[in-house]
Design a protein around this motif. Structure first.
Motif, PDB file in Angstrom:
ATOM      1  N   ALA B  89     -26.361 -42.261  26.572  1.00  0.00           N
ATOM      2  CA  ALA B  89     -27.633 -42.131  27.289  1.00  0.00           C
ATOM      3  C   ALA B  89     -28.798 -42.371  26.333  1.00  0.00           C
ATOM      4  N   ALA B  90     -28.695 -41.799  25.131  1.00  0.00           N
ATOM      5  CA  ALA B  90     -29.774 -41.975  24.152  1.00  0.00           C
ATOM      6  C   ALA B  90     -29.898 -43.446  23.750  1.00  0.00           C
ATOM      7  N   MET B  91     -28.754 -44.089  23.558  1.00  0.00           N
ATOM      8  CA  MET B  91     -28.784 -45.509  23.185  1.00  0.00           C
ATOM      9  C   MET B  91     -29.404 -46.341  24.311  1.00  0.00           C
ATOM     10  N   ALA B  92     -28.997 -46.045  25.553  1.00  0.00           N
ATOM     11  CA  ALA B  92     -29.544 -46.793  26.684  1.00  0.00           C
ATOM     12  C   ALA B  92     -31.055 -46.626  26.749  1.00  0.00           C
ATOM     13  N   LEU B  93     -31.496 -45.393  26.601  1.00  0.00           N
ATOM     14  CA  LEU B  93     -32.933 -45.125  26.641  1.00  0.00           C
ATOM     15  C   LEU B  93     -33.644 -45.858  25.505  1.00  0.00           C
ATOM     16  N   ILE B 129     -22.135 -51.198  17.156  1.00  0.00           N
ATOM     17  CA  ILE B 129     -22.492 -49.781  17.216  1.00  0.00           C
ATOM     18  C   ILE B 129     -22.076 -49.189  18.564  1.00  0.00           C
ATOM     19  N   VAL B 130     -22.439 -49.900  19.620  1.00  0.00           N
ATOM     20  CA  VAL B 130     -22.091 -49.420  20.958  1.00  0.00           C
ATOM     21  C   VAL B 130     -20.576 -49.374  21.116  1.00  0.00           C
ATOM     22  N   ALA B 153     -19.442 -54.189  27.509  1.00  0.00           N
ATOM     23  CA  ALA B 153     -20.153 -55.086  28.431  1.00  0.00           C
ATOM     24  C   ALA B 153     -20.759 -54.282  29.578  1.00  0.00           C
ATOM     25  N   MET B 154     -20.057 -53.252  29.981  1.00  0.00           N
ATOM     26  CA  MET B 154     -20.495 -52.378  31.074  1.00  0.00           C
ATOM     27  C   MET B 154     -21.762 -51.615  30.690  1.00  0.00           C
ATOM     28  N   VAL B 155     -21.875 -51.286  29.394  1.00  0.00           N
ATOM     29  CA  VAL B 155     -23.027 -50.514  28.928  1.00  0.00           C
ATOM     30  C   VAL B 155     -24.220 -51.437  28.651  1.00  0.00           C
ATOM     31  N   ALA B 183     -28.719 -45.226  32.782  1.00  0.00           N
ATOM     32  CA  ALA B 183     -27.780 -44.444  31.983  1.00  0.00           C
ATOM     33  C   ALA B 183     -26.807 -43.685  32.877  1.00  0.00           C
ATOM     34  N   ALA B 184     -27.334 -43.095  33.918  1.00  0.00           N
ATOM     35  CA  ALA B 184     -26.469 -42.339  34.829  1.00  0.00           C
ATOM     36  C   ALA B 184     -25.447 -43.264  35.484  1.00  0.00           C
ATOM     37  N   THR B 185     -25.894 -44.425  35.903  1.00  0.00           N
ATOM     38  CA  THR B 185     -25.007 -45.366  36.567  1.00  0.00           C
ATOM     39  C   THR B 185     -23.916 -45.849  35.603  1.00  0.00           C
TER      40      THR B 185
END
Lengths: 198, 198, 198, 198
Positions: B89-93, B129-130, B153-155, B183-185
């Motif tokens: 979530a932090a990475m997505a943000l 990293i991801v 790929a999903m992230v 992030a939630a999705t």
DNA sequence: CATGAATGAGCGTTCATTCAT
DNA sequence: AATGAATGAACGCTCATTCAT
């Protein structure tokens, strides 16, 4: 002085399009000179300009045409299915196979977006097709009530990203082989009913 | 005859980098002539070559340097969190805000992969990293046992796709505003425990 | 917008060659820009590159081609004569007239040796022709037993030096007018039988 | 910010001249950038322009200066001898040794004639020195009554040609080793008294 | 119609020259 | 005096476009 019956002939236009498409996919449109296209098509440079007023027009018409065709295919695929989940799964599978089968074309359409998408305002559009299915799915309560565009990114993004991984050698599996895995994961992401994810 | 007492602007190098970055993001590096960069930076063409030996070096140094820096940032962001979900979530943000705050840079890095990724072999790399976080998450049982690259790929895919939508005007919201939704999705897509998706 | 019905002049290739040759002779190849050649030939810059892939190729093809042709001529001239003295005298006269008649070409070939000779490895070569006649002459006892290359310098050096004098305005007589004087002097220098010098 | 006492110092001018001369001989003047000269001399580019108004002036002053110095040397060498034959032999030997000892300088003077001789109107000049000795020799009856310039070409031509052979690898012997042979041959060519050739 | 030789603006790059320090 | 970062005209070369055939 070129040749009396050099290639099996066929319409000049088609030969030009095929040669251009292949070269654009292989080297990128910007790095493909018009004389190179002419040579690959077995045609004089001047003939290119009988069918397209400029290189830019050749690139964008080629782009738009195939982009619209892809949208139509995708729409037919979606219409052939019943239910949001099945529609999305079929579309995902179709796009994955499209990358596997039409690697050149798919790369041209999806990875060289700078040249092509700029100013594309065609009527049909793969993104719109997906977005519409999702909007219907949300209205039907099959998909959680998130912003349709976010859901669309959720559906298309993973596939395009996987294709990108493949284009740059990070992924070696054909996309078709992981299509169902991708589809299942996508559905888990957006389905209203979480049990549906299994 | 250029400036009277001294360039009122900052360091040449920085002006060159900023101008180049902006133009590369807007039009793509291949379609950006060196004279255009010079003009945008308010600098003579020759000055470009005091800082970079060639156009290729300008492009790849700009790419590689910022790509590695992004990877480092991303790694720090991830390390600051506990638990797979929080890390992702932090990475997505962070990536969403990166697009909002460093629009030119982010577009250059993430949307023009043709020119940049070719031959990039930097030590740190955002994708890695991801992927590592995901691999750890799978091992910990937080993420369903799917292929790590598919999960990656999903992230990344949805975020990059959303950024692409924004780059082409389809999406108008800042990415930061939909980061939590994304992030939630994403988490719903890959979490082992489906209740976690809510 | 250049010419109305067609270039009134001859073949482009020939015009390019002639213009290049003249400029190379006047100013040296290194100091002659391609655009200057194009302008002198009444041709667009791009046309230069239809006939030669690069400036280097233009210079070296022009050099090598004419250098070899000169060698062949010289060989034929030598073969048409009987006896060492007659052969050398005929060659000397031929070279002198060559300078008079093909002033640009001769200057380019014989005075600008920097650019041309570097790496020239053509099969026939004027120097070799002369050296061979001299070697035969020594073997026949017509020429004193000195090092053939020294004798060659003795034969060619004075002629080239006279041409240099003419190129820089020190000598105003056509070389043809002093050819016999030169030939006689050369023969006096190397003849085995000193009476032959008279 | 350059250095407090980097090189052993010495006059800037001399360092510039020495560096330029070496580079001009090695690579040719046209292919030697001013910044390269500055770097080789351990001097800032701008300083070059304190001593020479332009690159052209640097090249031509360097050329003219050394050309005149060579002429002076040659004159002294000639004056130290008695008799036409001895004068010419000494000059020939001197020029041969000059090529051997001052290879860079000699190559610069010899091969860079386009840049240097064009418009050279210096007071002293090696050619003039030789020509004068020959004129005197003719008047004295030591040399056959041929045109002085032809005789000059006869004297200088072979030496320069031998040097050219050496510059392009055709001749491997130091010129000094064949100087006497050359001198004897030259004398045979122009001497009034043919027995003198032996 | 189709051709392809010819064009010339524009590219990436170099380098002689200047001038604020 | 000496510096060297900055300049920009000019170089070699490419290639989209045209037009006489």
């Amino acid at each position: 002085m070129k040749a009396l019956s050099h290639p099996p002939e066929g319409e000049l236009r088609e030969r030009i399009d095929a040669a251009a498409l292949h070269l654009f996919a292989e080297r990128g449109a910007a790095a493909t000179p018009m004389p190179m296209i002419a040579a690959a098509a077995g045609v004089a440079v001047g003939s290119l300009y009988r069918y397209y007023a400029s290189k830019e027009e050749l690139v964008s018409r080629l782009y738009a045409g195939n982009y619209a065709a892809l949208a139509q295919h995708l729409d037919r695929v979606q219409q052939a299915q019943e239910g949001t989940r099945a529609k999305l799964a079929a579309m995902a599978l179709f796009i994955c196979r499209y990358f596997d089968d039409e690697w050149d074309l798919a790369r041209f359409l999806l990875l060289e977006q700078h040249a092509g998408l700029r100013g594309y305002a065609g009527p049909a559009n793969p993104i719109d097709i997906v977005e519409r299915v999702i909007a219907v799915g949300i209205a039907a309560g099959d998909i959680r009530p998130i912003a349709p565009l976010v859901a669309t990114a959720m559906v298309i993004g993973p596939i395009v990203q996987a294709a990108t991984f493949r284009a740059y050698g990070r992924l070696r599996t054909p996309l078709g082989d992981i299509a169902e895995q991708i589809a299942a994961t996508i559905w888990a992401a957006i389905a209203a009913d979480q049990r549906g994810a299994q």
